[in-house]
Enzyme design. Sequence first.
Site, mmCIF file in Angstrom:
data_model
loop_
_atom_site.group_PDB
_atom_site.id
_atom_site.type_symbol
_atom_site.label_atom_id
_atom_site.label_comp_id
_atom_site.label_asym_id
_atom_site.label_seq_id
_atom_site.Cartn_x
_atom_site.Cartn_y
_atom_site.Cartn_z
ATOM 1 N N ASP A 35 18.558 9.393 15.323
ATOM 2 C CA ASP A 35 17.439 10.333 15.362
ATOM 3 C C ASP A 35 17.694 11.543 15.994
ATOM 4 O OD1 ASP A 35 15.372 7.385 15.849
ATOM 5 O OD2 ASP A 35 15.584 8.529 14.143
ATOM 6 N N HIS A 66 18.324 10.959 10.655
ATOM 7 C CA HIS A 66 16.872 11.416 10.517
ATOM 8 C C HIS A 66 16.919 12.920 11.387
ATOM 9 C CE1 HIS A 66 12.485 10.495 11.305
ATOM 10 N NE2 HIS A 66 12.732 11.516 10.523
ATOM 11 N N GLY A 142 9.196 11.882 16.996
ATOM 12 C CA GLY A 142 9.384 12.395 18.150
ATOM 13 C C GLY A 142 9.565 11.301 19.193
ATOM 14 N N PHE A 143 9.188 10.288 19.060
ATOM 15 C CA PHE A 143 9.291 9.169 20.380
ATOM 16 C C PHE A 143 9.419 7.759 19.953
ATOM 17 C CE2 PHE A 143 9.095 12.129 23.613
ATOM 18 C CZ PHE A 143 8.265 13.240 23.047
ATOM 19 N N GLY A 144 10.090 7.066 20.141
ATOM 20 C CA GLY A 144 9.932 5.603 19.987
ATOM 21 C C GLY A 144 8.881 4.755 20.783
ATOM 22 N N GLY A 145 8.684 3.404 20.629
ATOM 23 C CA GLY A 145 7.908 2.698 21.224
ATOM 24 C C GLY A 145 6.241 3.061 21.001
ATOM 25 N N ASP A 175 9.595 4.167 8.999
ATOM 26 C CA ASP A 175 10.178 4.250 10.143
ATOM 27 C C ASP A 175 9.146 4.743 11.324
ATOM 28 O OD1 ASP A 175 12.536 6.636 11.534
ATOM 29 O OD2 ASP A 175 11.499 4.892 12.384
ATOM 30 N N GLY A 176 8.980 3.562 12.413
ATOM 31 C CA GLY A 176 7.972 3.862 13.552
ATOM 32 C C GLY A 176 7.100 2.815 13.649
ATOM 33 N N GLY A 177 7.142 1.755 14.917
ATOM 34 C CA GLY A 177 6.420 0.726 15.086
ATOM 35 C C GLY A 177 6.769 -0.194 14.317
HETATM 36 C C1 DX5 Z 1 10.358 8.642 15.811
HETATM 37 C C2 DX5 Z 1 11.654 7.902 15.226
HETATM 38 C C3 DX5 Z 1 11.718 6.537 14.930
HETATM 39 C C4 DX5 Z 1 11.105 5.757 15.781
HETATM 40 C C5 DX5 Z 1 11.674 4.395 15.914
HETATM 41 O O1 DX5 Z 1 10.634 9.964 15.787
HETATM 42 O O2 DX5 Z 1 12.116 8.739 14.188
HETATM 43 O O3 DX5 Z 1 13.056 6.105 14.668
HETATM 44 O O4 DX5 Z 1 10.754 6.031 17.055
HETATM 45 O O5 DX5 Z 1 11.373 3.588 17.336
HETATM 46 P P1 DX5 Z 1 10.221 2.622 17.156
HETATM 47 O O6 DX5 Z 1 10.699 1.604 16.220
HETATM 48 O O7 DX5 Z 1 9.997 2.312 18.548
HETATM 49 O O8 DX5 Z 1 8.857 3.172 16.698
#
Ligand code: DX5
Length: 223
Positions: A35, A66, A142-145, A175-177
Amino acid sequence: MTPKIVPAMLPVDYARLGDDCVALEKGGADRLQWDIMDGQFVPNITYGPDVIAACRPLVSLGFEAHVMCRDPEWMVPKLVDAGCDIIIVHVEAMRQPHATYQAIRKAGARAAIALSPATPVSYIENVLDLVDLVLIMTVNPGFGGQAYISTMEPKIAAARAMIDAGGYDVEIEVDGGIGPDTIAGAAAAGASVFVSGSALWKYESFGAGVTDLRQRAAEAAGG
Ligand code: DX5
């Protein structure tokens, strides 16, 4: 087609990044997603091609980049040199997306278009002949979680229908959550590649997480 589970290299232990790569490979991940964030396209900064290149010799897994950066064209050859074989760029981040997807292919990598949640699925229509993968974001990048945005499921289904109608060999990645409670909805909608970050890191082991997520996706897809 067996669902692919792709760890997001975001919730990693940055002090032991190489060890995480090796553990994820041992856990059965299908490839790794890096990322890359520039603090301009998204309000976060992570790492660049040099960090990816340092990890390349440690595992044989495929690497996908990504790219969450504004005007990312300059980075394409550096990511190929760093060992990425799929380069995913956001259609919202470029002035000339068609040219960029052409350039990624010309550089010897597989090209992928990423759509942020508010971007209509119609944006893939004129590049399906240029890309090998469509990434539909199920969070705002931008962010995980973050929480999975389930209203993206009709968008996944619409992309699947467009790809199938055109007879294209294009994967749909989400991708995401993505985790045990959300992967089934994305799989049932038509995704076959699943990026997981925080949810995967919550399992007792990477192997347990990859296996569980892959099984849940396969069951939901009717496998
Ligand atoms: C968000 C990232 C994703 C995502 C993965 O910008 O591209 O890869 O956050 O993290 P989770 O699975 O925690 O959403």
